[in-house]
Design an enzyme around this catalytic site. Structure first.
Site, short mmCIF file in Angstrom:
data_model
loop_
_atom_site.label_atom_id
_atom_site.label_comp_id
_atom_site.label_asym_id
_atom_site.label_seq_id
_atom_site.Cartn_x
_atom_site.Cartn_y
_atom_site.Cartn_z
N GLY A 102 55.24 -3.27 -6.67
CA GLY A 102 54.35 -2.98 -5.84
C GLY A 102 54.59 -3.71 -4.91
CB THR A 103 51.87 -5.13 -1.80
OG1 THR A 103 51.58 -3.04 -1.59
CG2 THR A 103 52.46 -4.95 -0.47
N GLY B 48 48.12 8.53 -10.00
CA GLY B 48 47.47 8.77 -11.14
C GLY B 48 46.04 8.85 -10.85
CB ALA C 173 52.14 -12.37 -6.10
CG HIS D 148 61.21 -44.94 -3.60
ND1 HIS D 148 60.71 -44.42 -3.32
CD2 HIS D 148 61.97 -45.47 -3.71
CE1 HIS D 148 61.33 -45.28 -2.02
NE2 HIS D 148 62.32 -46.12 -2.71
#
Length: 482
Positions: free
Chosen positions: A50-51, A127, A330, A462
């Site tokens: 996808g994007t 679709g 996402a 630490h």
């Protein structure tokens, strides 16, 4: 028009982005566990991912890594590295474009391999949900132009989002984020309209690449949906690097002259000139052309409305990710995909669907990959005040952390917000090195309703940057009401 071919299928996932393919993968795994004989088909108009994977998160972070590598070379002298002439370091645009595509290709191939291993069919095409059909039917047009009808017992909609196009910026020469990611050129100057996440990340990258950057933002602060402390801190850093900010104003009109130079006219009357204008004003749910309205799916504003199980107003039709609104992230879509898939499988297997446990938006971290990095989760001090919640804040500065000083990362802070009476952690905001990794420490504490005292009493290694979270919690705990 060819005759429609009817293919039996029990679950169709419309959209193959992070939400869609994760939903399909989870459905396959859950079906195997329950002994359900299930055929799963993903319909994706481009490539899986996808994007986010193809033109969003992943290519953007690849580009930013190169930008930050250039900045690191220029700072080499700060770390006692001698003999390196940082003035000759420059961007190899062709190499970056190749590397970006290589990263995308590798990830896409991994997702494709997983789909194949799980027996999931992937159709490259579009679709459209057919109205008043039982069983559910999706008309599919493949990228090759072939048409078919997928009949299914359940449908998961994951069609994502699209860039917002403002009328004033609806011109062919105005860049979108897709154009910025394409890396066809690095302009000498660029006007970025929008000071949100997308805008500031590209501003950071292109400024490191040598572009003169100007940002136009309607709100009075950068990152207007974040705590003001965060936006103001980033604005100070951007200004110190020569990035011009035009806040509290908007673009009224744009035009391009005969030689391709662009000009933007602002609502305050100011005129800005640059080689490129880029629109980065956010995204909207991608709902047009899929037959959702004709099929009778209810909307919530511009997004599809869903219940706590992510089911739409149509029985056995679910929706997840950007198409239902929310933060449009996402990782949010991925988690919604998991929950929706489990509900679908339970329903198809004739089992009782588990009690609704929709994703708590308050526990979704937001990350911005600028330098300095920014990460937030939950509520900020401004939001707590707005809601009338008695809250206290604890702030720890990077300049007081040993690891930060050793690594030359003294800029930034960690802010923790807690309920003034109970001490419960309400949220955290981090600006500085490794912020997007550090935020993951806070989220589980919030999920378990922990207090700042719980964080303060935990042992942190630490020297680490994570100690800043412990220190901020200690400061916050000291402000709690007796």
């Amino acid at each position: 028009m060819s005759q429609a071919l009817h293919i039996a299928s029990q679950l169709v996932v419309l959209g193959g982005g992070p939400g869609g393919y994760i939903a399909a993968f989870e459905a396959a795994k859950q079906a195997k566990k329950t002994g359900l004989d299930l055929k799963i088909t993903i319909v994706e108009q481009a490539r899986l991912g996808g994007t986010c994977l193809n033109v969003g998160c992943i290519p953007t972070k690849t580009i930013l890594k190169t930008a930050h590598a250039l900045a690191a070379v220029q700072r080499a002298g700060d770390f006692a590295v001698a003999g390196l002439d940082s003035s000759v370091a420059k961007l190899d645009l062709d190499a970056l474009r190749t590397r970006k595509e290589s990263v995308i290709d590798e990830l896409v191939s991994q997702i494709e391999a997983s789909a194949k291993r799980l027996g999931i069919e992937v159709i490259e095409g579009t679709g459209r949900l057919l109205p008043e059909s039982s069983p559910i039917q999706v008309a599919v047009t493949s990228s090759a132009g072939e048409e078919s009808i997928l009949s299914c017992d359940a449908l998961i909609i994951a069609t994502g989002s699209l860039p917002t196009v403002l009328p004033a910026l609806d011109a062919p020469f105005v860049w979108t984020s897709d154009d910025a990611i394409a890396l066809r050129e690095i302009p000498e100057s660029i006007i970025i309209v929008g000071g949100g996440v997308i805008g500031v990340e590209f501003a950071d990258a292109y400024a490191h690449f040598g572009s003169k950057v100007q940002i136009v933002e309607l709100a009075k602060n950068l990152l207007p949906w974040h705590d003001k402390r965060v936006g103001k801190a980033l604005a100070r850093d951007f200004k110190s690097r020569g990035i011009d900010l035009h806040l509290g104003t908007s673009v009224e009109a744009v035009k391009q002259d005969a030689v391709g130079k662009a000009m933007a006219t602002l609502s305050n009357g100011e005129e800005l000139n640059a080689d490129v204008i880029m629109s980065a004003v956010g995204r909207v749910p991608n709902t047009a052309g899929f037959g959702f309205e004709d099929a009778g799916i209810e909307f919530s504003g511009r997004a599809l409305a869903v219940d706590a199980h992510y089911q739409t107003s149509l029985q056995k039709v679910y929706a997840i990710g950007d198409v239902i609104g929310g933060m449009m992230l996402a990782h949010e879509a991925e988690h919604e995909g998991l929950l929706a898939a489990r509900a679908v499988i339970a329903e198809l297997a004739g089992k009782t669907v588990a009690d609704a446990h929709a994703l708590d938006a308050n526990l979704i971290p937001g990350c911005i990959y600028t330098v300095p990095e920014i990460a937030t989760v939950g509520m900020g001090a401004d939001e707590a005040k707005k809601q009338g919640i008695a809250a206290v804040t604890g702030i720890a500065k990077y300049s007081a952390n040993g690891k930060a000083l050793a690594e030359g990362e003294s800029e930034g802070f960690v802010q923790i917000v807690a309920h003034a009476e109970t001490g419960e952690v309400l949220g955290a905001q981090i600006l500085g090195a490794k912020a997007v990794e550090l935020i993951a420490i806070v989220t589980p504490f919030m999920a378990n309703k922990a207090t700042v005292i719980d964080i303060a009493d935990s042992v942190f290694a630490h020297p680490t940057l994570s100690e800043l979270i412990k220190l901020a919690a200690e400061v916050c705990a000291g402000k709690l009401k007796e």
